[in-house]
Design a protein around this motif. Structure first.
Motif, mmCIF file in Angstrom:
data_model
loop_
_atom_site.group_PDB
_atom_site.id
_atom_site.type_symbol
_atom_site.label_atom_id
_atom_site.label_comp_id
_atom_site.label_asym_id
_atom_site.label_seq_id
_atom_site.Cartn_x
_atom_site.Cartn_y
_atom_site.Cartn_z
ATOM 1 N N LEU A 7 23.861 22.606 2.355
ATOM 2 C CA LEU A 7 24.659 24.252 3.013
ATOM 3 C C LEU A 7 23.102 25.518 3.062
ATOM 4 O O LEU A 7 23.750 26.660 2.821
ATOM 5 C CB LEU A 7 24.919 24.865 1.034
ATOM 6 N N GLY A 12 26.621 27.829 4.126
ATOM 7 C CA GLY A 12 26.185 28.345 3.108
ATOM 8 C C GLY A 12 26.261 30.046 3.452
ATOM 9 O O GLY A 12 27.145 30.155 2.281
ATOM 10 N N LEU A 16 29.534 31.743 0.998
ATOM 11 C CA LEU A 16 29.034 32.501 0.186
ATOM 12 C C LEU A 16 30.665 33.815 0.665
ATOM 13 O O LEU A 16 30.689 34.373 -0.293
ATOM 14 C CB LEU A 16 27.425 33.853 0.578
ATOM 15 N N SER A 155 22.509 31.553 -4.436
ATOM 16 C CA SER A 155 22.575 30.925 -3.705
ATOM 17 C C SER A 155 21.620 31.034 -2.256
ATOM 18 O O SER A 155 21.972 30.338 -1.178
ATOM 19 C CB SER A 155 24.136 31.546 -3.005
#
Length: 163
Positions: A7, A12, A16, A155
């Motif tokens: 990720l 990622g 997101l 994240s």
């Protein structure tokens, strides 16, 4: 290769962006299903989720500028968390004198009003910021938004990792 390593970078950023668009979509569905009236702070948070999604797509398209994207997303998420915390406080205090519609409109209210004129189905604010009309697990929409913006910040730690 671990899931966290997979990720990092483009995947990622894409996850997101999809997650933020899903949050906005879920908010719209809940709004329609429960006939909720979003307030200016709710709409502003919606705008910030869409901005995070746009910046995350930028990060997926131009990954060499990763520190720029991570920084812009981080600042946006902190702003969203601060807005959601302020709305949570308004819901807790529930003082009509602090309500959004009283007094001169703030910069946020003017932005939300302008966006509401441009595209009412997504950005029209007609509710009160202190209203706690919807709860899930005893948390209001503003409380959940605090947690979701915190999730965006977490994240970023995963996305920013080197492979």
């Amino acid at each position: 290769m671990s899931l966290l390593n997979r990720l990092a970078g483009r995947p990622g950023y894409l996850l997101l962006a999809v997650g933020c668009i899903a949050l906005v979509s879920a908010g719209l569905v809940i709004q329609e299903f429960d006939r909720l009236q979003p307030c200016p702070l709710c709409i502003f948070q919606r705008v910030l989720y869409l901005l995070v999604a746009a910046l995350a797509l930028g990060g997926a398209l131009l990954p060499r500028l990763r520190w720029l994207w991570l920084g812009l997303i981080g600042v946006t998420a902190v702003g969203g968390m601060a807005t959601a915390l302020y709305q949570t406080w308004l819901q807790w205090v529930a003082d009509p004198a602090l309500e959004c519609a009283y007094g001169d409109p703030s910069l946020i209210e003017r932005l939300v009003d302008w966006l509401g004129m441009q595209y009412p189905p997504l950005f029209m604010a007609t509710g009160f910021c202190s209203a706690r009309d919807w709860t899930f697990l005893q948390l209001s929409m503003a409380n959940w938004s605090v947690l979701c913006f915190a999730g965006v910040l977490v994240s970023l730690l995963v996305i920013g990792r080197r492979r």
